[in-house]
Design a protein around this motif. Structure first.
Motif, PDB file in Angstrom:
ATOM      1  N   ALA A 143       2.144  14.472   1.677  1.00 31.66           N
ATOM      2  CA  ALA A 143       0.688  14.379   1.567  1.00 31.66           C
ATOM      3  C   ALA A 143       0.222  12.951   1.843  1.00 31.66           C
ATOM      4  O   ALA A 143      -0.803  12.727   2.485  1.00 31.66           O
ATOM      5  CB  ALA A 143       0.243  14.832   0.181  1.00 31.66           C
ATOM      6  N   LEU A 144       0.996  11.974   1.376  1.00 39.99           N
ATOM      7  CA  LEU A 144       0.634  10.576   1.603  1.00 39.99           C
ATOM      8  C   LEU A 144       0.632  10.278   3.102  1.00 39.99           C
ATOM      9  O   LEU A 144      -0.313   9.686   3.638  1.00 39.99           O
ATOM     10  CB  LEU A 144       1.633   9.675   0.871  1.00 39.99           C
ATOM     11  CG  LEU A 144       1.444   8.161   0.996  1.00 39.99           C
ATOM     12  CD1 LEU A 144       0.081   7.730   0.468  1.00 39.99           C
ATOM     13  CD2 LEU A 144       2.550   7.414   0.244  1.00 39.99           C
ATOM     14  N   PHE A 160       1.104   4.417   7.505  1.00 38.56           N
ATOM     15  CA  PHE A 160       0.147   3.369   7.120  1.00 38.56           C
ATOM     16  C   PHE A 160      -0.045   2.379   8.269  1.00 38.56           C
ATOM     17  O   PHE A 160      -1.169   2.096   8.700  1.00 38.56           O
ATOM     18  CB  PHE A 160       0.671   2.678   5.848  1.00 38.56           C
ATOM     19  CG  PHE A 160       0.144   1.290   5.606  1.00 38.56           C
ATOM     20  CD1 PHE A 160      -1.193   1.080   5.288  1.00 38.56           C
ATOM     21  CD2 PHE A 160       0.990   0.175   5.675  1.00 38.56           C
ATOM     22  CE1 PHE A 160      -1.681  -0.211   5.059  1.00 38.56           C
ATOM     23  CE2 PHE A 160       0.515  -1.111   5.440  1.00 38.56           C
ATOM     24  CZ  PHE A 160      -0.821  -1.300   5.135  1.00 38.56           C
ATOM     25  N   PRO A 171       0.812  -1.226   0.000  1.00 46.68           N
ATOM     26  CA  PRO A 171       0.000   0.000   0.000  1.00 46.68           C
ATOM     27  C   PRO A 171       0.843   1.272   0.000  1.00 46.68           C
ATOM     28  O   PRO A 171       0.507   2.236  -0.669  1.00 46.68           O
ATOM     29  CB  PRO A 171      -0.814  -0.126   1.289  1.00 46.68           C
ATOM     30  CG  PRO A 171      -0.927  -1.596   1.529  1.00 46.68           C
ATOM     31  CD  PRO A 171       0.375  -2.164   1.054  1.00 46.68           C
ATOM     32  N   ALA A 172       1.938   1.294   0.741  1.00 46.77           N
ATOM     33  CA  ALA A 172       2.763   2.492   0.770  1.00 46.77           C
ATOM     34  C   ALA A 172       3.767   2.544  -0.378  1.00 46.77           C
ATOM     35  O   ALA A 172       4.465   3.532  -0.543  1.00 46.77           O
ATOM     36  CB  ALA A 172       3.468   2.616   2.116  1.00 46.77           C
ATOM     37  N   ALA A 195      -1.892   3.816  11.214  1.00 44.81           N
ATOM     38  CA  ALA A 195      -3.344   3.922  10.977  1.00 44.81           C
ATOM     39  C   ALA A 195      -4.019   2.578  11.247  1.00 44.81           C
ATOM     40  O   ALA A 195      -5.109   2.523  11.821  1.00 44.81           O
ATOM     41  CB  ALA A 195      -3.612   4.391   9.543  1.00 44.81           C
ATOM     42  N   LEU A 196      -3.377   1.485  10.864  1.00 46.96           N
ATOM     43  CA  LEU A 196      -3.977   0.162  11.070  1.00 46.96           C
ATOM     44  C   LEU A 196      -4.109  -0.191  12.549  1.00 46.96           C
ATOM     45  O   LEU A 196      -5.068  -0.850  12.951  1.00 46.96           O
ATOM     46  CB  LEU A 196      -3.134  -0.932  10.407  1.00 46.96           C
ATOM     47  CG  LEU A 196      -2.930  -0.847   8.901  1.00 46.96           C
ATOM     48  CD1 LEU A 196      -2.313  -2.141   8.393  1.00 46.96           C
ATOM     49  CD2 LEU A 196      -4.238  -0.577   8.185  1.00 46.96           C
ATOM     50  N   PHE A 197      -3.124   0.241  13.361  1.00 43.01           N
ATOM     51  CA  PHE A 197      -3.119  -0.160  14.767  1.00 43.01           C
ATOM     52  C   PHE A 197      -3.596   0.958  15.698  1.00 43.01           C
ATOM     53  O   PHE A 197      -3.501   0.834  16.915  1.00 43.01           O
ATOM     54  CB  PHE A 197      -1.712  -0.609  15.187  1.00 43.01           C
ATOM     55  CG  PHE A 197      -1.329  -1.959  14.646  1.00 43.01           C
ATOM     56  CD1 PHE A 197      -1.737  -3.115  15.294  1.00 43.01           C
ATOM     57  CD2 PHE A 197      -0.594  -2.074  13.479  1.00 43.01           C
ATOM     58  CE1 PHE A 197      -1.400  -4.367  14.801  1.00 43.01           C
ATOM     59  CE2 PHE A 197      -0.261  -3.317  12.969  1.00 43.01           C
ATOM     60  CZ  PHE A 197      -0.664  -4.472  13.631  1.00 43.01           C
ATOM     61  N   GLU A 202       0.241  12.365   5.520  1.00 40.51           N
ATOM     62  CA  GLU A 202      -0.865  13.089   6.149  1.00 40.51           C
ATOM     63  C   GLU A 202      -2.208  12.430   5.817  1.00 40.51           C
ATOM     64  O   GLU A 202      -3.120  12.414   6.638  1.00 40.51           O
ATOM     65  CB  GLU A 202      -0.834  14.559   5.737  1.00 40.51           C
ATOM     66  CG  GLU A 202       0.344  15.287   6.388  1.00 40.51           C
ATOM     67  CD  GLU A 202       0.619  16.671   5.824  1.00 40.51           C
ATOM     68  OE1 GLU A 202       1.454  17.385   6.407  1.00 40.51           O
ATOM     69  OE2 GLU A 202       0.012  17.042   4.796  1.00 40.51           O
ATOM     70  N   THR A 203      -2.311  11.887   4.619  1.00 37.42           N
ATOM     71  CA  THR A 203      -3.531  11.171   4.253  1.00 37.42           C
ATOM     72  C   THR A 203      -3.737   9.977   5.178  1.00 37.42           C
ATOM     73  O   THR A 203      -4.859   9.681   5.582  1.00 37.42           O
ATOM     74  CB  THR A 203      -3.463  10.715   2.781  1.00 37.42           C
ATOM     75  OG1 THR A 203      -3.327  11.871   1.960  1.00 37.42           O
ATOM     76  CG2 THR A 203      -4.710   9.960   2.365  1.00 37.42           C
ATOM     77  N   TYR A 204      -2.650   9.324   5.540  1.00 39.53           N
ATOM     78  CA  TYR A 204      -2.745   8.207   6.491  1.00 39.53           C
ATOM     79  C   TYR A 204      -2.948   8.695   7.928  1.00 39.53           C
ATOM     80  O   TYR A 204      -3.083   7.880   8.837  1.00 39.53           O
ATOM     81  CB  TYR A 204      -1.478   7.349   6.448  1.00 39.53           C
ATOM     82  CG  TYR A 204      -1.334   6.475   5.217  1.00 39.53           C
ATOM     83  CD1 TYR A 204      -2.431   5.791   4.681  1.00 39.53           C
ATOM     84  CD2 TYR A 204      -0.104   6.307   4.593  1.00 39.53           C
ATOM     85  CE1 TYR A 204      -2.291   4.982   3.568  1.00 39.53           C
ATOM     86  CE2 TYR A 204       0.042   5.491   3.478  1.00 39.53           C
ATOM     87  CZ  TYR A 204      -1.059   4.835   2.970  1.00 39.53           C
ATOM     88  OH  TYR A 204      -0.913   4.020   1.877  1.00 39.53           O
ATOM     89  N   GLY A 205      -2.886  10.007   8.134  1.00 42.85           N
ATOM     90  CA  GLY A 205      -3.175  10.546   9.460  1.00 42.85           C
ATOM     91  C   GLY A 205      -1.962  10.902  10.297  1.00 42.85           C
ATOM     92  O   GLY A 205      -2.106  11.260  11.472  1.00 42.85           O
TER      93      GLY A 205
END
Lengths: 452, 452
Positions: A172-173, A146, A107-108, A149-151, A175-178
């Motif tokens: 941006a990527l 990434f 994914p990343a 975000a999952l955990f 930040e998109t993942y938080g």
């Protein structure tokens, strides 16, 4: 015309990581405490890492089980494909057989989630709430974002300033993942402020960003540090790559004469190469293993094998590795993931044992190789991976000259979708080669800490 | 925690494309010649397309064999994975089961290579040297550039000007594959010059870019035109998606209650949905099929089902479709691939037959959905695909409200790695919703050609 793909069933995905320490003829030199300069124990690392990872760091067991929850996440993109690059072979008109393991399907977009997921898992298990890390090109930062975000873990990333500005889309990527991303050196840490006071225009380095991340991590109980390369446990997690490649080559009925990976901190290289080197160390197989680094950051080819800090501020333990000195700030080449002053101690140890051949390549050669690869195979490699591509093309062309048909395996560690500025600059003739003179290297090495 | 993946063996990859025309209760309306307004025959299309594709365009055979060379290229990334989005289900706390077919694993990052490779193959077979096309967001242009590189065909792409500037990295990708990219409207064609004379600041549209590409294509014997959506043969090539999904859902022991795809020209939607609609038309199965379009380009929900040109200059044949008028220039939303004034005639025909439910969603909802999806599943969807994600989340939340457990299948048509500006703008609160008033739509429709 076709590119041939070798897949594995999910049921053939490795269930353990391979630990090369088990097969070493001699153990690597001890890791030293930055204060006492004495060998450290697991407890010394506890402020930085969860104990499960510390135990992996010092383990000498050959196989370390991959937790089922980590395996279940790996299965989203693993086993990754192994490709026979027939179209590239044809374009090169070479008798060599070229295989590549493609880690960009995660994914990343790189190999980094192999360890990011494992690290997030063990931290979560031990009650950690927040992870702090650094990133160069952003492959590692986005992978930890990434995994975080999952955990449900907060992630704070210190991103080398030159990449922060050169690669806004990697940011941006994340930040998109938080995740939260801070340009390093920053005003947020003592280490960052010290650098900015001395060099207000500093474009940063991995060594500086590590100092900032470590400083923040040790301040809070609920916060740990995560490193994307260099350490034994990180390299360990990447060995799923080489183990899969071994099984896939068996499907293909082939075995490599040469195994190639690019090296920055050493993790994607080790991930592919260590299972092969293990077979070599055990006397089961033989092959050449090539580690490719940028001429602009030549730790293996021009650095010194010596004790050094992992970071610029001297906060990390000291390890014996090939280093250009922890104050070394490499030039702003586009392969940001390879711009690290040191090297994984385990990779350095194996170089010293004669198991690995290091080579350095120039930036223009790597992008020319990446462009040729993209037009043949359709995949845009990351600038880091282009170093492995360039070395592969060299080997394949040598086969053509010599009329030999060797089997070459390389790690395509990630895609270059977030690095298109670099390709655009290359096509516009704006990129340059860069090499340090022996004098410059000697000056950088003069600052090495004196040990024992 | 895990995302469950359903793979197929390569040996289970479809060996034919599915032609929905074979299962229609009534044939779609005839295609008309732009000069005579009379139904066209295959010969009329010969200046634009190779004969093999023209014959596919009018075929009513159910299964059309995929040439072995095309299959061998497909195998680089096909069969694509089908995922059960367990992590998204958990984040939504829904009893619904959500599956997505992920087409972003192709080298160019979307479903478009499914037809680009086939089109390049047939053109090459018939001696064509150069392909000319248009692109909106750049997904199609980069896919044709990729396919052109494989077959040694020159590729020239007219890229809608707003995307040319908004998405420099998509352009870089096309150039990396060796294609030439021109911002449209350009000074290179009569169609482009006419637009620029009337609207010097025109940001372009797919309709204008098609006019330019068609104009260039008809000028030289060795040059043909290639279209990335709308036409029957393009939709046909995409049906590998739905056929694989059917087989993968069988592996999962499941069947969808709702099938969802986003629609611009209609090709990724049709690729997933047509094999399911076929089962419905043959009376074998039943399900809802939802086509999701942007509120800012609402051809299915606010357009008229009427004969119209495919391009702005009126150079293409006329087809009966849902259209906003070929002079319609949609607002600059980030889902550039969905900004087309018309719709695939076959999709429109099936909407008229009551087989498809069209819905429109606003831009902000689509990006909020994309962000939620990215944090749960790790994959960054293309802005176009976010429309399908948004609609899926609506359906899943409705299941939660109603306490029903439906099975939802949607097409994740591509990744958003080249669209990070859009995500950055969304997170910074810079994106806006946009909707046309009935008056504005009526004005755009007033320009429709009068037919028969």
């Amino acid at each position: 015309m076709e590119t041939v793909k070798y897949l594995l069933d999910e049921t053939d995905m490795p269930t353990s990581w391979y630990n090369v320490a088990a097969d070493l003829p001699a153990p690597p030199p001890a890791v030293l405490h930055p204060g006492t300069m004495q060998p450290i124990g697991p407890a010394d690392l506890a402020p930085l890492f969860p104990m499960a990872l510390i135990l992996q760091e010092v383990s000498s067991e050959r196989a370390i089980e991959i937790p089922e929850e980590v395996q279940s996440i790996y299965r989203q993109w693993r086993p990754t494909p192994l490709y026979r690059a027939r179209r590239l072979e044809k374009a090169l008109d070479t008798p060599a057989k070229i295989y590549y393991k493609y880690e960009g399907v995660s994914p990343a977009g790189s190999h980094k989630p192999n360890t990011a997921v494992a690290q997030a898992y063990y931290n979560k298990q031990e009650g950690v709430k927040r992870l702090v890390t650094e990133t160069g090109a952003g492959q590692w930062g986005s992978s930890l974002a990434f995994a975080g975000a999952l955990f449900g873990l907060e992630v704070l990333v210190y991103m080398v300033k030159v990449s922060y500005h050169q690669k806004p889309y990697r940011r941006a990527l994340m930040e998109t993942y938080g995740a939260r991303v801070v340009a390093s050196p920053s005003e947020q840490t003592a280490a960052g402020r010290a650098i900015l006071a001395a060099h207000p225009d500093s474009t940063g380095s991995l060594g500086i960003a590590i100092s900032e991340a470590v400083e923040v991590a040790v301040q809070r109980e609920d916060t740990k540090y995560a490193l994307g390369s260099v350490l034994n446990h990180v390299l360990l997690h990447q060995t799923v790559i080489g183990q899969e490649a071994l099984a896939q080559l068996e499907l293909a009925g082939d075995y490599p004469d040469v195994v190639i990976g690019c090296t920055g901190g050493g993790s994607n290289f080790a991930g592919l190469a260590f299972p092969f080197i293990g077979a070599k160390l055990r006397g089961e197989r033989d092959m050449r293993v090539v580690a490719v680094e940028p001429a602009a950051c030549p730790s293996l080819t021009k650095g010194r094998y010596a004790y050094d800090f992992g970071d610029t501020a001297g906060m990390t333990p000291l390890t014996k590795m090939h280093t250009l000195g922890s104050s070394f700030v490499p030039s702003g080449i586009h392969a940001g993931g390879l711009r690290y002053h040191g090297m994984a101690p385990m990779v350095s140890h194996l170089v010293e044992l004669g198991q690995i051949e290091p080579v350095a390549v120039q930036q223009l050669e790597t992008f020319a190789a990446g462009l040729q690869f993209a037009r043949a195979e359709g995949i845009i490699p990351a600038p880091e991976s282009n170093h492995a591509v360039a070395s592969t093309i060299r080997e394949a062309l040598r086969c053509k000259e010599e009329g030999t048909s060797k089997t070459i395996l390389f790690n395509l560690s990630g895609h270059g979708h977030f690095d298109m500025t670099a390709y655009t600059d290359f096509m516009a003739g704006k990129l340059k080669d860069f090499e340090y003179s022996d004098e410059e290297v000697a000056m950088a090495l003069a600052g090495l800490p004196s040990v024992g």
